[in-house]
Design a protein around this motif. Sequence first.
Motif, mmCIF file in Angstrom:
data_model
loop_
_atom_site.group_PDB
_atom_site.id
_atom_site.type_symbol
_atom_site.label_atom_id
_atom_site.label_comp_id
_atom_site.label_asym_id
_atom_site.label_seq_id
_atom_site.Cartn_x
_atom_site.Cartn_y
_atom_site.Cartn_z
ATOM 1 N N VAL A 3 0.856 -1.181 0.000
ATOM 2 C CA VAL A 3 0.000 0.000 0.000
ATOM 3 C C VAL A 3 0.892 1.230 0.000
ATOM 4 N N THR A 4 0.797 2.000 -1.070
ATOM 5 C CA THR A 4 1.580 3.226 -1.147
ATOM 6 C C THR A 4 0.715 4.408 -0.756
ATOM 7 N N VAL A 5 1.187 5.171 0.216
ATOM 8 C CA VAL A 5 0.485 6.359 0.694
ATOM 9 C C VAL A 5 1.143 7.571 0.040
ATOM 10 N N LEU A 6 0.417 8.223 -0.843
ATOM 11 C CA LEU A 6 0.953 9.379 -1.551
ATOM 12 C C LEU A 6 0.740 10.616 -0.690
ATOM 13 N N ALA A 7 1.838 11.085 -0.093
ATOM 14 C CA ALA A 7 1.743 12.083 0.965
ATOM 15 C C ALA A 7 2.370 13.410 0.560
ATOM 16 N N ASP A 8 1.613 14.471 0.729
ATOM 17 C CA ASP A 8 2.157 15.815 0.621
ATOM 18 C C ASP A 8 2.798 16.189 1.960
ATOM 19 N N PRO A 9 3.748 17.109 1.955
ATOM 20 C CA PRO A 9 4.284 17.560 3.243
ATOM 21 C C PRO A 9 3.194 18.319 3.993
ATOM 22 N N PRO A 10 2.941 17.977 5.243
ATOM 23 C CA PRO A 10 1.854 18.632 5.990
ATOM 24 C C PRO A 10 2.265 20.015 6.470
ATOM 25 N N VAL A 11 2.347 20.947 5.534
ATOM 26 C CA VAL A 11 2.773 22.306 5.870
ATOM 27 C C VAL A 11 1.644 23.287 5.565
ATOM 28 N N GLU A 12 1.634 24.355 6.316
ATOM 29 C CA GLU A 12 0.592 25.368 6.235
ATOM 30 C C GLU A 12 0.491 25.970 4.841
ATOM 31 N N GLY A 13 -0.715 26.062 4.327
ATOM 32 C CA GLY A 13 -0.952 26.687 3.046
ATOM 33 C C GLY A 13 -0.761 25.782 1.851
ATOM 34 N N PHE A 14 -0.451 24.498 2.085
ATOM 35 C CA PHE A 14 -0.176 23.588 0.972
ATOM 36 C C PHE A 14 -1.160 22.435 0.893
ATOM 37 N N VAL A 15 -1.731 22.037 2.012
ATOM 38 C CA VAL A 15 -2.618 20.872 2.050
ATOM 39 C C VAL A 15 -4.030 21.280 2.456
ATOM 40 N N LEU A 16 -5.000 20.467 2.020
ATOM 41 C CA LEU A 16 -6.415 20.648 2.378
ATOM 42 C C LEU A 16 -6.895 22.069 2.102
ATOM 43 N N GLN A 17 -6.531 22.616 0.947
ATOM 44 C CA GLN A 17 -6.911 23.984 0.639
ATOM 45 C C GLN A 17 -8.403 24.140 0.357
ATOM 46 N N ASP A 18 -9.079 23.047 0.027
ATOM 47 C CA ASP A 18 -10.534 23.113 -0.146
ATOM 48 C C ASP A 18 -11.268 23.082 1.188
ATOM 49 N N LEU A 19 -10.524 22.862 2.251
ATOM 50 C CA LEU A 19 -11.096 22.845 3.591
ATOM 51 C C LEU A 19 -10.671 24.076 4.385
ATOM 52 N N ALA A 20 -9.434 24.528 4.172
ATOM 53 C CA ALA A 20 -8.884 25.646 4.928
ATOM 54 C C ALA A 20 -9.547 26.960 4.533
ATOM 55 N N GLY A 21 -9.433 27.925 5.429
ATOM 56 C CA GLY A 21 -9.960 29.250 5.142
ATOM 57 C C GLY A 21 -11.393 29.452 5.574
ATOM 58 N N GLY A 22 -11.997 28.435 6.129
ATOM 59 C CA GLY A 22 -13.364 28.560 6.595
ATOM 60 C C GLY A 22 -13.480 28.092 8.031
ATOM 61 N N ILE A 23 -13.908 26.842 8.188
ATOM 62 C CA ILE A 23 -14.094 26.305 9.528
ATOM 63 C C ILE A 23 -12.765 26.088 10.238
ATOM 64 N N VAL A 24 -11.699 25.889 9.471
ATOM 65 C CA VAL A 24 -10.348 25.784 10.038
ATOM 66 C C VAL A 24 -9.423 26.701 9.254
ATOM 67 N N ASP A 25 -8.328 27.132 9.885
ATOM 68 C CA ASP A 25 -7.375 27.961 9.166
ATOM 69 C C ASP A 25 -6.290 27.089 8.540
ATOM 70 N N ASP A 26 -5.350 27.724 7.850
ATOM 71 C CA ASP A 26 -4.321 26.978 7.130
ATOM 72 C C ASP A 26 -3.473 26.119 8.063
ATOM 73 N N ALA A 27 -3.115 26.660 9.211
ATOM 74 C CA ALA A 27 -2.283 25.910 10.146
ATOM 75 C C ALA A 27 -3.019 24.690 10.682
ATOM 76 N N GLU A 28 -4.292 24.859 11.021
ATOM 77 C CA GLU A 28 -5.088 23.737 11.522
ATOM 78 C C GLU A 28 -5.309 22.700 10.434
ATOM 79 N N ALA A 29 -5.480 23.152 9.193
ATOM 80 C CA ALA A 29 -5.635 22.210 8.084
ATOM 81 C C ALA A 29 -4.385 21.350 7.937
ATOM 82 N N ALA A 30 -3.220 21.947 8.103
ATOM 83 C CA ALA A 30 -1.976 21.186 8.016
ATOM 84 C C ALA A 30 -1.871 20.167 9.151
ATOM 85 N N GLU A 31 -2.289 20.550 10.347
ATOM 86 C CA GLU A 31 -2.273 19.618 11.475
ATOM 87 C C GLU A 31 -3.257 18.481 11.261
ATOM 88 N N LEU A 32 -4.413 18.802 10.709
ATOM 89 C CA LEU A 32 -5.408 17.762 10.428
ATOM 90 C C LEU A 32 -4.884 16.794 9.377
#
Length: 250
Positions: free
Chosen positions: A4-33
């Motif tokens: 099983v290969t897990v294709l992982a982005d670096p969990p850094v602010e402003g780079f991941v979960l951008q369709d989730l960030a900016g609303g209910i969570v901010d960029d930093a919280e999105a990276a932690e999630l």
Amino acid sequence: MTTVTVLADPPVEGFVLQDLAGGIVDDAEAAELYEAMLLDVCRAVEISGAELLVNYRPSEQVPDGVDPETAVREPVTEALESPGNARFEVQVGSTFAGRVGNTVTHLLDREDVATVAAVEPTAALLNRQLIDSAAMKLRSSGVVLGPAAGGRVYYAGFGEPIDFEDSYATPTVKTIGERAGDAGLDVDFLPPSAVLETRADLETIVPLLRARNRAGRVVPVRTTAFLDDLGIRVIDDEGSATVVRETDRS
């Protein structure tokens, strides 16, 4: 044994979960999630019967100053019980479909791996049972897909390569299924599950995690705890499910 290969982005602010960030969570919280989901998914693979391969992005595809291998390897290694059993390799390709295809084809053709699956950290509910069930299905089917809402997939397993160019075009489950058919491969399916990429996905995942946790069922521990600590809830707003963030949790 499936790899099983897990294709992982670096969990850094402003780079991941951008369709989730900016609303209910901010960029930093999105990276932690994202990191919490990454660790939960890798841990699920570790305790299954599969081999874990973590694919990190090449340096030219991440923000300046970010070491993608270190950003992924350090938290994953800390989270695993036997970190020496995990492999870490750089992704190759300019598109997501291309990176999946290069990894799957290389493992099947060059390393004589019997079956390969591609998943992302956003497959938040992936667990040992699903991984092992997919491995069993791959013994008799050339492709096994785990469907998610909106035609997405949370799991894509392969016993033979397909034409991967644009294979993740929406709706992905249909596109990959058609490519498998074109290659003469049988397709089987896992039960539908959720992915966590957008605010709308929270409407499904948050109540499900809370219900499963209350019932004593298996949940992704880090993801569940992080969402709970943020106070993310889904409430009934005049008959519609609405995601809110509770600020007073006393």
